[in-house]
Design an enzyme around this catalytic site. Sequence first.
Site, PDB file in Angstrom:
ATOM      1  N   ARG A  60      63.617  53.111  28.669  1.00 44.51           N
ATOM      2  CA  ARG A  60      63.412  53.270  27.684  1.00 44.51           C
ATOM      3  C   ARG A  60      62.745  52.182  26.557  1.00 44.51           C
ATOM      4  NH1 ARG A  60      67.656  54.696  29.644  1.00 44.51           N
ATOM      5  NH2 ARG A  60      67.751  53.215  30.342  1.00 44.51           N
ATOM      6  N   THR A  61      62.230  50.980  27.331  1.00 44.58           N
ATOM      7  CA  THR A  61      61.842  50.119  26.522  1.00 44.58           C
ATOM      8  C   THR A  61      60.054  49.905  26.770  1.00 44.58           C
ATOM      9  OG1 THR A  61      63.181  48.524  26.630  1.00 44.58           O
ATOM     10  CG2 THR A  61      61.414  47.767  26.135  1.00 44.58           C
ATOM     11  N   LYS A  89      47.000  40.608  44.381  1.00 39.77           N
ATOM     12  CA  LYS A  89      46.540  39.987  45.481  1.00 39.77           C
ATOM     13  C   LYS A  89      46.661  37.976  45.138  1.00 39.77           C
ATOM     14  CE  LYS A  89      43.066  42.779  44.528  1.00 39.77           C
ATOM     15  NZ  LYS A  89      41.442  42.418  43.832  1.00 39.77           N
ATOM     16  N   ARG A 110      57.487  42.054  29.995  1.00 39.75           N
ATOM     17  CA  ARG A 110      58.642  42.118  30.398  1.00 39.75           C
ATOM     18  C   ARG A 110      59.278  41.266  31.480  1.00 39.75           C
ATOM     19  NH1 ARG A 110      63.318  47.012  31.348  1.00 39.75           N
ATOM     20  NH2 ARG A 110      63.971  46.252  28.955  1.00 39.75           N
ATOM     21  N   HIS A 138      66.224  40.529  24.888  1.00 45.49           N
ATOM     22  CA  HIS A 138      65.630  41.413  24.551  1.00 45.49           C
ATOM     23  C   HIS A 138      65.952  41.460  22.932  1.00 45.49           C
ATOM     24  CE1 HIS A 138      64.571  45.603  25.402  1.00 45.49           C
ATOM     25  NE2 HIS A 138      64.956  45.434  26.533  1.00 45.49           N
TER      26      HIS A 138
HETATM   27  C1  NCD Z   1      68.461  46.777  28.895  1.00 46.01           C
HETATM   28  C2  NCD Z   1      67.481  45.789  30.074  1.00 46.01           C
HETATM   29  O1  NCD Z   1      66.319  45.693  30.046  1.00 46.01           O
HETATM   30  O2  NCD Z   1      68.033  44.188  29.716  1.00 46.01           O
HETATM   31  N1  NCD Z   1      67.275  48.122  29.407  1.00 46.01           N
HETATM   32  C3  NCD Z   1      67.280  48.384  28.649  1.00 46.01           C
HETATM   33  O3  NCD Z   1      66.037  47.479  27.752  1.00 46.01           O
HETATM   34  N2  NCD Z   1      67.354  49.067  27.453  1.00 46.01           N
HETATM   35  C4  NCD Z   1      69.924  46.279  29.905  1.00 46.01           C
HETATM   36  C5  NCD Z   1      70.080  46.876  31.237  1.00 46.01           C
HETATM   37  O4  NCD Z   1      69.133  46.462  32.017  1.00 46.01           O
HETATM   38  O5  NCD Z   1      71.097  46.394  31.370  1.00 46.01           O
END
Ligand code: NCD
Length: 312
Positions: A60-61, A89, A110, A138
Amino acid sequence: MVAMRGTLKGRDVISINDFSREEIDHILKVSDGIEKDLDSKFGLLSGKILSILFFEPSTRTRMSFESAMYELGGRCIDMGPTELTSVKKGETFSDTIKVISKYADVMVLRHPSDGAARYASEISDVPIINGGDGTGQHPTQTLLDLYTIKKESKLDGANIGILGDLKYGRTVHSLVYALSMYGIDMTFISPPDLSLPEEIKEDLDDKKISYEECDKIEEVIEDLDVLYVTRIQRERFPDILEYKKVSGSYKITKDILEGGVKEDLIILHPLPRTGEIDPDVDDTKYARYFLQTKYGVVVRMAILGLILGGFE
Ligand code: NCD
């Protein structure tokens, strides 16, 4: 990249605590304007590039940021799986950030380590958006969570319950801080071993935000306006045996909902779910988690547009 508070242009989005309630309200207002008139926004970020650096899985993100950028006429470059990059590397994180920040106007990152996004923001020439840093925060998920609560329920005076892995869940950590800015009292429901970290509870105490803690959703569900469910973050457990002790310890089912809930209860989840909401719940009037993912695109359009100067 470090920019002045007061405007969102050029700002990093690392922690929800870097934003005032007024700034958050403004992002939600811009998101609403975008949702009402989506077609007129194409071209606002024409010529702009978003780079995507994900050192952890994401559906999703990653894809909603891409969708948001394309909706605004911008483009994306994605580092892809780290196995196919110079990370493999032995290139350092800091060199990777330095280089990629020269290829784009904004970067979404991320990473499995808490604090990675903050560190990247100190090195990067362009704004960094934290797409999740370990068990840290997040913030863009939180903004879309707030937007969903505002649209589908209410923010002021809502009784919000947060269920699941409150210890390791970064979406929970940033959401709790955001809700505390709105003076919202919260109910935390989790197995005792997965309760909210002490330092977050201390911050709530300092702000005089009251909260309740319990380990059975059935005890509190009838009073909730919003139920925010999360999965157990299996990948963050230092010991798989500890995970096995709590795995499957809670599940929202139609039966629980039929046991008595408010008429206008809404159920949210950042997703992915791994068994904690029965699919039978999806077609009840309470489920909003798929709509929540849809709102993610307009909210991320607002964030990108504000950072890059497409919106005021
Ligand atoms: C979440 C995350 O990555 O923290 N996912 C997201 O971005 N919707 C929640 C999760 O992984 O549980």
